[in-house]
Enzyme design. Structure first.
Site, PDB file in Angstrom:
ATOM      1  CG  HIS A  94     -24.944   0.524  34.712  1.00 26.59           C
ATOM      2  ND1 HIS A  94     -26.446   0.429  35.437  1.00 26.59           N
ATOM      3  CD2 HIS A  94     -24.690  -0.697  35.221  1.00 26.59           C
ATOM      4  CE1 HIS A  94     -26.642  -0.897  36.022  1.00 26.59           C
ATOM      5  NE2 HIS A  94     -25.536  -1.625  35.741  1.00 26.59           N
ATOM      6  CD  GLU A  95     -21.126  -1.993  34.507  1.00 23.44           C
ATOM      7  OE1 GLU A  95     -20.707  -2.372  35.491  1.00 23.44           O
ATOM      8  OE2 GLU A  95     -21.929  -2.315  33.734  1.00 23.44           O
ATOM      9  CG  HIS A  98     -22.371  -1.629  39.769  1.00 27.27           C
ATOM     10  ND1 HIS A  98     -23.600  -1.908  40.312  1.00 27.27           N
ATOM     11  CD2 HIS A  98     -22.585  -1.861  38.397  1.00 27.27           C
ATOM     12  CE1 HIS A  98     -24.362  -2.540  39.675  1.00 27.27           C
ATOM     13  NE2 HIS A  98     -23.892  -2.538  38.489  1.00 27.27           N
ATOM     14  CG  HIS A 102     -16.809  -1.358  46.352  1.00 24.95           C
ATOM     15  ND1 HIS A 102     -15.467  -1.485  45.747  1.00 24.95           N
ATOM     16  CD2 HIS A 102     -16.629  -1.834  47.438  1.00 24.95           C
ATOM     17  CE1 HIS A 102     -14.627  -2.203  46.608  1.00 24.95           C
ATOM     18  NE2 HIS A 102     -15.451  -2.586  47.537  1.00 24.95           N
TER      19      HIS A 102
END
Length: 223
Positions: A94-95, A98, A102
């Protein structure tokens, strides 16, 4: 009516947080295919997507995992960084979702990042401005509306956060399943864990919106 919504949102937040913790604890006992750590999952997901300028680091605490777009670091809590469970894989992926957002210029993430300085200022000042606005309503009625505007920025930030978090989870589940790090049995577990994590943001946004409506009603009644 608004207060009822606020109270219900608070109760829902408690239930969601308790359920989230329960799901995370449950799936932390389920090992991943291949026995990879959360850090290894994160590194593989980044490399598989052609991202080589993002680091993966361990940080203290529980549920402190986050991606920092300024430093390009995927920060994983110790239990996720070294964990070899479905929970560790889901959170790490999940991280990294991100980080993918980006790298690809995902619009909601760009908007959220642009709002951070404004929202930080609003969070630090809004309660004082609202308090002074109520006290000085007969002297400077516009002060209360300034407080409402500041709180509106935090509410808007909560709403913008929703697609960012949901999209990151979708990317995570798709990649975990596609690489067979999770299978037909464990993919639904990863999806379930991330679903309950997303619920925390949904409840927070609803509570913030209800509180904003309350402040707007207060400002209108004091005209």
């Amino acid at each position: 009516m608004i207060w009822i919504i606020v109270i219900l949102a608070m109760l829902a937040s408690y239930v969601v947080q308790a359920t989230l913790q329960g799901r995370f604890n449950k799936y932390s006992k389920v090992p991943m295919n291949g026995g990879m750590t959360g850090a290894e999952v994160a590194q593989k997901m980044l490399r598989d997507n052609g991202i080589y300028d993002v680091k993966v680091a361990s940080i203290p605490g529980t549920l402190t995992d986050h991606y920092n777009p300024q430093t390009k670091i995927v920060n994983l809590s110790e239990e996720v960084f070294g964990g070899r469970s479905i929970t560790a894989a889901a959170v790490a992926a999940h991280e990294c979702g991100h980080a993918l957002q980006h790298a690809q210029g995902y619009a909601p993430l760009r908007l959220r990042s642009a709002l951070v300085p404004v929202v930080t200022f609003a969070n630090n000042t809004v309660q004082w401005v609202l308090l002074l606005g109520v006290i000085l309503i007969n002297v400077t009625p516009s002060l209360l509306w300034l407080g409402v505007a500041l709180f509106a920025m935090t509410t808007f930030f909560s709403l913008v956060t929703l697609p960012v978090e949901i999209n990151a989870s979708q990317r995570a589940v798709a990649w975990l399943s596609g690489t067979r790090i999770t299978d037909v049995t464990t993919t639904p577990m990863a999806k379930d864990a991330l679903k309950w994590a997303a619920y925390t943001y949904i409840i927070a946004a609803i509570g913030s919106l209800a509180t904003l409506l309350y402040y707007i009603g207060m400002a209108n009644s004091r005209r």
